[in-house]
Design an enzyme around this catalytic site. Structure first.
Site, mmCIF file in Angstrom:
data_model
loop_
_atom_site.group_PDB
_atom_site.id
_atom_site.type_symbol
_atom_site.label_atom_id
_atom_site.label_comp_id
_atom_site.label_asym_id
_atom_site.label_seq_id
_atom_site.Cartn_x
_atom_site.Cartn_y
_atom_site.Cartn_z
ATOM 1 N N GLU A 240 17.787 29.468 15.009
ATOM 2 C CA GLU A 240 17.070 29.787 13.765
ATOM 3 C C GLU A 240 17.925 30.526 12.754
ATOM 4 O O GLU A 240 17.947 30.187 11.577
ATOM 5 C CB GLU A 240 15.826 30.637 14.060
ATOM 6 C CG GLU A 240 14.594 29.838 14.435
ATOM 7 C CD GLU A 240 14.647 29.333 15.851
ATOM 8 O OE1 GLU A 240 15.563 29.718 16.589
ATOM 9 O OE2 GLU A 240 13.758 28.554 16.219
ATOM 10 N N HIS B 152 3.452 34.184 20.294
ATOM 11 C CA HIS B 152 3.369 32.962 19.495
ATOM 12 C C HIS B 152 2.199 32.978 18.532
ATOM 13 O O HIS B 152 1.781 31.934 18.052
ATOM 14 C CB HIS B 152 3.242 31.738 20.416
ATOM 15 C CG HIS B 152 4.514 31.390 21.129
ATOM 16 N ND1 HIS B 152 5.000 32.146 22.170
ATOM 17 C CD2 HIS B 152 5.411 30.403 20.930
ATOM 18 C CE1 HIS B 152 6.139 31.617 22.596
ATOM 19 N NE2 HIS B 152 6.411 30.561 21.855
#
Lengths: 393, 374
Positions: free
Chosen positions: B104, B173
């Site tokens: 990322e 998450h």
């Protein structure tokens, strides 16, 4: 024809005072001036060939040539540029100690051969991005000294209108000036991706230091750059210290040119402007030919501490600094080469020094007298091409 | 009566979906029509899921401008982790739709660099939870560069992906990042609810010359909404920075964004039966916030609650309440504003705990009644 050109060149490089004197004053001085002038273009060589240190190679069959030709004109230009950067950084040191420059100030003196050698090997249409020790590159990429110093003093005439400061200077095809260690490396690969995307044969040179070389995002970037064959030269300016931590204390492997693993690399003498130039030419050719990225380690040295708040002697000895200054100074190295190979005279180079000092003084004068940006600037440029916010509650 | 009830029960599964049809598309008597399963749409409107709306937006913008490209994990050959980019790699190829490794920080930085050099990347985070790995590039490289360079270098990038709670994906998450990204000058932050929002805001974001963070919601991807004929056009843009009144009301203002706008609409339906008319505002944009829309509504209703999926402390609702207090609308409030937020805990896994950690319709109803003192 060439002699005429050389004559023009030597007149251009003389100080204005000397040039005027050459035409004006009394017979004796005029005669001696004329003698000097005629010595300029008759006695100097046009160019000379120099031997350089061989580059260590990683995953490369052959490296850059160990000899390089430098013309007199090139030499004088490299000299003037390096000297300008040197004096500009020393002026910044002075202004910082007078508290006219605030915050962070990371000086580049000692490393001049890196930015000058690199610029000599690439085109203005190529792209460069570096970290916060950026004043040298800001200059070689085309920002005048006056705008650099004025940005440091935080005035409206600065290249970022006083809003960026030392670590955030930009110009066309130069993307700063980045404060977060290592963050500029993925950015540089992204610029290289754009180069490949647009297909105009441009490349991106992405610089980072020996300290940044241990950042994870650099390895993520190596992976993607190699996968996608991005035309990116990753350049590690290894000045032996990441702030106060020597390379031996920070890196399990100090062979920074090998840290790209699957990416070929070369290790270059960063104090020799010609070595840097030839290596960069080699690396640029590698990228332009579509072979993908390449890593270059420039072994260099900074005379100042990490920044102006670091005296730079708690983690290294004065003797070490002095030794580098006396044996490996990039400007001295170039000067000796030019004088010993009849490319220039000592007087001529001294004249350049005088001219440079004058330019820096004038720039500093401007930088200290230019007004601060108007308060309206506070809310400008938050968004691109949009009017400033009216609200500031 | 029993027969009617039985019919209603039978139709119940259709109920929640239908309540999300924007009221302006329906004629009067919409509640009755919901129960009977009729869509009263305007002539050329169609039902489109949020997923398809996003897909269309990407397709149209990729076609329109060659500098636009999409990168992220699984966006190309997998058709997107949530199938948002389905079919795009087949159509546009490797140059325009790029699969990245799991890096990322690296690929977000690469995307920002590409934007600085003149491309217009759409950088997908598989969820915004993973954007934390890259947040330095979003804030320090993307958001601040225009300002630091005094307008020399723009960063026309879109960061998009699912944000906030999903279902059963637990603490790491499920976080909502609206407050985190909404905090930073230099960024624009949008949060769509309906398919129209998704399409119009994504297109606007891609065409915007600034870094835009688009906070989608995974639970909304499969939900169909009506897309008006106007919204089907290839040039349909929703202006960033403008909220939308989803439902007119007179008694209280409900301000929300993303999935919880749907909860607010349901709340409004339920309360309408009790004679309480709620005005539901869909913020659409977190930054720059359209506080004027909220102020205008409060002038009318005199009561405010904010509803969000994020945690209470330093959240979107906190900002709205503070701005209302500081502005002219304060004088029109008849009661203090109340925030409805997720519980201040990391998201638990067990279903009952999960359900109780997020705002439900009953919580919003409770809050409305508390503010209205009924």
């Amino acid at each position: 024809m060439r002699k005429m050109l050389l004559a023009v060149l030597s007149r251009v490089l003389q100080t204005p005072a000397a040039a005027a004197a050459a035409g004006k004053t009394g017979a004796v001085s005029e005669a001696s001036r004329v003698m000097v002038a005629s010595r300029n273009y008759a006695d100097f060589a046009n160019e000379a060939t120099f031997e350089m240190k061989k580059c260590d190679l990683h995953r490369l069959e052959e490296g850059p040539s160990t000899t390089a030709v430098m013309t007199r004109e090139e030499g004088l230009q490299y000299y003037k540029t390096m000297q300008t950067i040197r004096r500009m950084e020393l002026k910044a040191d002075q202004l910082y100690k007078q508290k006219i420059i605030r915050g962070f100030c990371h000086l580049y003196d000692g490393q001049e051969a890196c930015c000058v050698g690199i610029e000599a090997a690439i085109k203005p249409t190529d792209h460069v991005i570096t970290a916060y020790r950026a004043h040298g590159f800001t200059y070689t990429r085309g920002v005048p000294v006056r705008e650099i110093l004025t940005e440091l003093t935080g005035r409206k005439g600065g290249c970022a209108k006083g809003k960026g400061g030392s670590m955030h200077m930009y110009t066309k095809n130069f993307y700063g000036g980045n404060g977060i260690v290592g963050a500029q490396v993925p950015l540089g690969a992204g610029i290289a991706l754009a180069c490949k995307y647009f297909g105009k044969n441009e490349i991106c040179l992405t610089l980072y230091g020996d300290g940044a070389a241990n950042q994870g995002q650099i390895f993520e970037t190596f992976n993607m750059a190699a996968l996608w064959k991005l035309p990116c030269i990753f350049i590690c300016e290894n000045n032996r210290y990441g702030m106060g931590t020597s390379v031996e204390r920070a890196a399990a492997s100090t062979d920074y040119y090998r840290r790209g693993d699957f990416i070929p690399g070369l290790r270059v003498d960063g104090m020799d402007v010609l070595c840097v130039r030839e290596a960069t030419k080699f690396a640029a050719e590698h990228c332009r030919s579509g072979k993908g990225p390449i890593v270059m380690e420039l072994q260099t040295y900074r005379y100042h501490g990490h920044s102006m708040s670091d005296p730079g002697i708690s983690y290294r000895t004065r003797e070490e600094i002095q030794e580098v200054r006396s044996k490996s100074d990039p400007i001295t190295l170039l000067k000796d080469r030019m004088v010993n190979n009849n490319l220039a005279s000592i007087e001529e180079l001294k004249d350049i020094d005088v001219a440079v000092r004058k330019e820096i003084e004038e720039a500093a004068q401007f930088a200290t007298t230019d007004p601060e940006p108007p308060l309206e600037e506070l809310c400008q440029h938050i968004y691109f091409n949009e009017p400033p916010f009216e609200e500031l509650k | 009566m029993a027969v009617v009830v039985a019919v209603l029960r039978h139709l119940a599964p259709l109920g929640p979906r239908l309540t999300r049809i924007p009221p302006h598309a329906c004629a009067g008597g919409r509640l009755l029509q919901h129960r009977r399963g009729l869509h009263l749409s305007s002539p050329a409107a169609i039902q489109v899921t949020v997923r398809d709306a996003l897909n269309q937006a990407l397709d149209e913008e990729l076609e329109r401008d060659e500098r636009v490209f999409l990168l992220g994990e699984e966006v190309a050959q997998y058709d997107g982790a949530y199938k948002i980019s389905r079919g795009l790699w087949k159509k546009y190829g490797d140059k325009r739709v790029i699969d990245t490794p799991i890096s990322e920080m690296g690929f977000a930085g690469i995307a920002v660099g590409a934007a600085m050099a003149g491309l217009r990347p759409v950088c997908e985070f598989m969820t915004f939870n993973f954007s934390m790995q890259a947040i330095d590039q979003v804030i320090n490289s993307a958001a601040k560069t225009c300002y630091m360079s005094a307008g020399l270098i723009g960063v026309p990038i879109v960061f998009r992906g699912p944000n906030g709670a999903s279902a059963g994906v637990a603490a790491q998450h499920s976080q909502c990042f609206a407050a985190w990204y909404g905090h930073c000058p230099g960024l624009k932050v949008v949060s769509p609810w309906s398919a129209e929002d998704a399409k119009g805001l994504l297109k606007a974001a891609i065409r915007d010359d600034n870094p835009v963070v688009m906070l989608e919601n995974e639970l909304l991807y499969g939900v169909p909404f009506e897309l008006s004929e106007q919204a089907q056009s290839k040039d349909f843009i929703i202006p960033i920075g403008k909220a939308k009144i989803e439902r007119q009301g007179t008694h209280i203002t409900l301000v929300s964004h993303s999935r919880l706008v749907g909860h607010c609409m349901e709340t409004a339906s339920v309360l309408a039966k009790e004679g309480v008319e709620c005005e539901v505002i869909n913020m659409r944009t977190i930054r720059p916030m359209d506080i004027e829309a909220v102020e205008a509504s409060i002038v009318k209703t005199n009561h405010l609650i904010t509803v969000e999926g994020g945690w209470p402390q330093f959240g979107v609702g906190a900002e709205i309440c503070a701005r209302i207090m500081e502005g002219p609308a304060f004088n029109y409030l008849d009661a203090p504003a109340v925030r409805v937020t997720s519980t201040d805990v990391p998201m638990p896994y067990a279903k009952n705990l999960e359900d109780n950690s997020m705002p439900q319709v009953k919580d919003i109803i409770f809050a409305v009644k508390k503010v209205l003192n009924i």
